[in-house]
Design an enzyme around this catalytic site. Structure first.
Site, PDB file in Angstrom:
ATOM      1  N   THR A  15      -2.678  -3.829   8.023  1.00  0.00           N
ATOM      2  CA  THR A  15      -3.168  -2.583   8.632  1.00  0.00           C
ATOM      3  C   THR A  15      -3.719  -2.788  10.034  1.00  0.00           C
ATOM      4  OG1 THR A  15      -3.725  -1.656   6.496  1.00  0.00           O
ATOM      5  CG2 THR A  15      -4.860  -0.708   8.368  1.00  0.00           C
ATOM      6  N   ASP A  59       3.706  -5.970   5.988  1.00  0.00           N
ATOM      7  CA  ASP A  59       2.649  -5.431   5.143  1.00  0.00           C
ATOM      8  C   ASP A  59       2.452  -6.518   4.080  1.00  0.00           C
ATOM      9  OD1 ASP A  59       1.693  -2.326   3.983  1.00  0.00           O
ATOM     10  OD2 ASP A  59       1.583  -4.071   2.680  1.00  0.00           O
ATOM     11  N   SER A  60       1.209  -6.848   3.774  1.00  0.00           N
ATOM     12  CA  SER A  60       0.990  -8.010   2.911  1.00  0.00           C
ATOM     13  C   SER A  60       1.440  -7.793   1.474  1.00  0.00           C
ATOM     14  CB  SER A  60      -0.466  -8.462   2.957  1.00  0.00           C
ATOM     15  OG  SER A  60      -1.276  -7.646   2.152  1.00  0.00           O
ATOM     16  N   SER A  61       1.865  -6.574   1.137  1.00  0.00           N
ATOM     17  CA  SER A  61       2.454  -6.378  -0.186  1.00  0.00           C
ATOM     18  C   SER A  61       3.794  -7.101  -0.283  1.00  0.00           C
ATOM     19  CB  SER A  61       2.660  -4.885  -0.456  1.00  0.00           C
ATOM     20  OG  SER A  61       1.432  -4.228  -0.295  1.00  0.00           O
ATOM     21  N   GLN A 279     -10.880 -10.926 -17.439  1.00  0.00           N
ATOM     22  CA  GLN A 279     -10.588  -9.646 -16.776  1.00  0.00           C
ATOM     23  C   GLN A 279     -11.816  -9.115 -16.060  1.00  0.00           C
ATOM     24  OE1 GLN A 279      -9.135  -6.811 -19.669  1.00  0.00           O
ATOM     25  NE2 GLN A 279      -7.435  -8.110 -20.265  1.00  0.00           N
TER      26      GLN A 279
HETATM   27  N1  ASP Z   1      -1.085  -2.512   2.964  1.00  0.00           N
HETATM   28  C1  ASP Z   1      -1.883  -3.239   3.918  1.00  0.00           C
HETATM   29  C2  ASP Z   1      -1.542  -4.724   3.808  1.00  0.00           C
HETATM   30  O1  ASP Z   1      -2.027  -5.380   2.938  1.00  0.00           O
HETATM   31  C3  ASP Z   1      -3.334  -3.014   3.674  1.00  0.00           C
HETATM   32  C4  ASP Z   1      -4.268  -3.695   4.653  1.00  0.00           C
HETATM   33  O2  ASP Z   1      -3.875  -4.404   5.549  1.00  0.00           O
HETATM   34  O3  ASP Z   1      -5.475  -3.480   4.524  1.00  0.00           O
HETATM   35  O4  ASP Z   1      -0.766  -5.207   4.594  1.00  0.00           O
END
Ligand code: ASP
Length: 342
Positions: A15, A59-61, A279
């Protein structure tokens, strides 16, 4: 005389460097040079800052082990030349990446600080500037000519944490991370308050070593009331499976039904490691405290103690690549390697 610290800023995406696509309204990664133009303050910092960027910021996803290695290689190549490293990374998987790097680097004697933000750097209300500027300052902290921080950390919203102790806890608040089982290493107020007691103490005579092996043939299973036999059988019969992180209840408790225990036992007998983590957000595994965990201990489930799930995933992938005998694997997994567990 104080010398200026040399800091390498590594941009992977997230982000912090995103802009809005005006057609769809969705955030996507953009050019690193444009990002830097949004923070003229960077030029006012005392440190010498160089930058390097992923060719295609993500995007880190979309993060995966091959990108961990890419970040690690950048640090390795520049290790002698720089006093500290700041990695700009999306917050979604930051704790996984930072935990992974903490295991990949043995005998680290310099800081690698991961940071990012909840709002893009171009946003008026952004949290990115403080996160980035303070991360650079902390990475540059020196005492008698050596870095104060000698480990992989995560900085977010006024706190520096040991990376492998962190977890993302909030998708809305600026305070997005927590380190439930270990205190912050630095708190940023009017002054930077360093918790010297909590810092990793390196042995400077030892040579830094980068471990590049990562084995991602693992599964992460969160148990829930009603989890059924065929689902578990399906997951555990996946060909090539080498290890499983089992997220259990409380201090490591799970169903005591015969099918469940027998299935885990057969899996362990096939040479697949099963690691027990809780958890719960904080606290530790203590197999044997309740009847509902005694059997797990007996059949040889590995205790993840007070590891976060993120650190457990990273440690499992790291140790699976080391080719250890089952007994040694269990002993090493249950031992703190980088301050990740009690
Ligand atoms: N979706 C973004 C990512 O992880 C969220 C962030 O950077 O806060 O790349």
């Amino acid at each position: 005389m104080t010398t200026k610290a040399n800091i390498l800023l590594i941009y992977t995406g997230g982000t912090i460097g995103m802009i809005k696509n005006f057609e769809t309204g969705a955030l996507k990664a953009f050019n690193f040079d444009e990002l830097l133009q949004n923070i003229p303050e960077i030029k006012l910092l005392e440190n010498n800052i160089d930058t390097v960027s992923f060719e295609r910021p993500i995007d880190s996803s979309n993060m995966k082990p091959e990108f961990w290695l890419q970040i690690a290689r950048i640090v390795e190549r520049n290790y002698e030349e720089y006093d500290g490293f700041v990695v700009l990374h999306g917050s979604d998987t930051m704790s996984y990446s930072a935990s992974a790097l903490s295991f990949m680097f043995e005998n680290l004697t310099k800081p690698i600080i991961f940071t990012g933000s909840q709002l893009p750097i171009g946003d008026l209300r952004t949290d990115a500037k403080e996160n980035l500027i303070t991360s650079i300052q902390i990475a540059g902290l020196q005492r008698h000519g050596t870095p104060v921080i000698n480990e992989v950390c995560l900085y977010f919203e006024y706190k520096l944490y040991r990376a492998n102790r962190t977890t993302k806890v909030n998708a809305e608040h600026f305070e997005a991370f927590d380190s439930p089982n270990y205190p912050p290493l630095v708190e940023s107020g009017v002054h930077l308050s360093v918790n010297h007691e909590a810092l990793w103490k390196p042995n400077r005579r030892r040579q830094m070593k980068l471990h590049t092996g990562i084995n991602d043939q693992i599964a992460l299973v969160k148990i829930f009331p009603g989890i059924n036999q065929s689902l578990m059988e399906h997951i555990l019969s996946y060909e090539g499976l080498k290890g499983v992180i089992l997220e259990t209840y409380g201090s490591g408790n799970a169903p005591t039904e015969d099918w469940f225990i027998n299935l885990l036992k057969q899996t362990i007998n096939k040479g697949i490691y099963i690691v027990n983590v809780t958890q719960c957000i904080g606290g530790s595994i203590n197999m044997g405290q309740y009847e509902t965990s005694s059997q797990l201990k007996k059949i040889g489930v590995v205790s993840g103690r007070d590891l976060t799930t993120e650190a457990a995933v990273a440690k499992l992938m790291y140790l699976l690549a080391q080719d250890l005998s089952p007994k040694v694997f269990k002993t090493i997994f249950e031992t703190s390697l980088r301050g990740e567990m009690l």
